[in-house]
Design an enzyme around this catalytic site. Structure first.
Site, PDB file in Angstrom:
ATOM      1  N   GLU A 173      -2.435  51.675  54.807  1.00  0.00           N
ATOM      2  CA  GLU A 173      -2.968  52.560  55.840  1.00  0.00           C
ATOM      3  C   GLU A 173      -2.748  54.020  55.498  1.00  0.00           C
ATOM      4  O   GLU A 173      -2.725  54.878  56.350  1.00  0.00           O
ATOM      5  CB  GLU A 173      -2.342  52.239  57.202  1.00  0.00           C
ATOM      6  CG  GLU A 173      -0.894  52.650  57.365  1.00  0.00           C
ATOM      7  CD  GLU A 173       0.127  51.651  56.828  1.00  0.00           C
ATOM      8  OE1 GLU A 173       1.314  51.865  57.070  1.00  0.00           O
ATOM      9  OE2 GLU A 173      -0.256  50.660  56.163  1.00  0.00           O
ATOM     10  N   ASP A 191      -0.750  59.015  56.872  1.00  0.00           N
ATOM     11  CA  ASP A 191      -0.370  57.647  57.216  1.00  0.00           C
ATOM     12  C   ASP A 191      -0.641  57.426  58.694  1.00  0.00           C
ATOM     13  O   ASP A 191      -0.290  58.266  59.533  1.00  0.00           O
ATOM     14  CB  ASP A 191       1.117  57.437  56.911  1.00  0.00           C
ATOM     15  CG  ASP A 191       1.530  55.987  57.053  1.00  0.00           C
ATOM     16  OD1 ASP A 191       1.322  55.228  56.098  1.00  0.00           O
ATOM     17  OD2 ASP A 191       2.042  55.616  58.125  1.00  0.00           O
ATOM     18  N   ILE A 192      -1.262  56.303  59.021  1.00  0.00           N
ATOM     19  CA  ILE A 192      -1.505  55.955  60.425  1.00  0.00           C
ATOM     20  C   ILE A 192      -0.196  55.458  61.022  1.00  0.00           C
ATOM     21  O   ILE A 192       0.421  54.527  60.500  1.00  0.00           O
ATOM     22  CB  ILE A 192      -2.598  54.868  60.552  1.00  0.00           C
ATOM     23  CG1 ILE A 192      -3.911  55.361  59.937  1.00  0.00           C
ATOM     24  CG2 ILE A 192      -2.782  54.474  62.011  1.00  0.00           C
ATOM     25  CD1 ILE A 192      -4.981  54.297  59.846  1.00  0.00           C
TER      26      ILE A 192
END
Length: 163
Positions: free
Chosen positions: A81, A38-39
């Site tokens: 994301e 996950d960003i």
């Protein structure tokens, strides 16, 4: 469904590698792994610079993943994301080192507009006895723990359970 098929294929391949090889000792402790990536603070990227910039960041990150990991490792975009990666059988130390190196690469990459970008990673071992949804949930729990405890972390579900 696709993930289930791919995971089953990886597990079958893993067992063939371990049991049909004359070099069995080389493969002891090797297992397939699933990572959820996950960003960190991606919403801020979209809010501050727009969705076109956000899309550029996603594209660049996906390209970095494709270049960095083996072509036999499977990579999917999962939600906004997040990415899911399924790794061929390897041991814990090797996968830990590889993911830590990738996180360093991301930290050192210049993304459009974004000065500093980090990722959080949740990892789970893929056992032949697990349902794919369970493996995904376990990796997701490890990812959640990484995000709740400072982000920019790599957490293994099995380690979290043990501690």
């Amino acid at each position: 469904k696709k993930l289930k098929q791919l995971m089953e294929k990886q597990v079958i391949k893993q067992h063939k590698t371990v049991w049909q090889s004359d070099l069995r000792n080389q493969h002891q402790g090797a297992t397939s792994w699933l990572a959820m990536v996950d960003i960190d603070h991606f919403k801020k990227v979209n809010d501050n610079y727009g969705h076109v910039c956000g899309d550029e960041v996603l594209l660049l990150l996906a390209q970095k993943m494709r270049q960095f990991f083996r072509s036999s490792d499977l990579l999917f975009r999962f939600g906004g994301e997040e990415f899911v990666m399924v790794f061929e059988p390897t041991d814990y130390d090797s996968i830990h080192k590889k993911l830590a190196e990738f996180m360093d690469l991301v930290r050192g990459t210049h993304f459009p507009f974004v000065k500093k970008l980090t990722i959080s990673v949740g990892m789970s071992r893929i056992s032949p006895y697990d349902f794919p949804i369970t493996v995904l949930e376990n990796a997701d729990k490890a990812l959640y723990y990484a995000k709740e405890n400072g982000r920019d972390k790599l957490c293994f579900y099995e380690e979290l359970i043990a501690s």
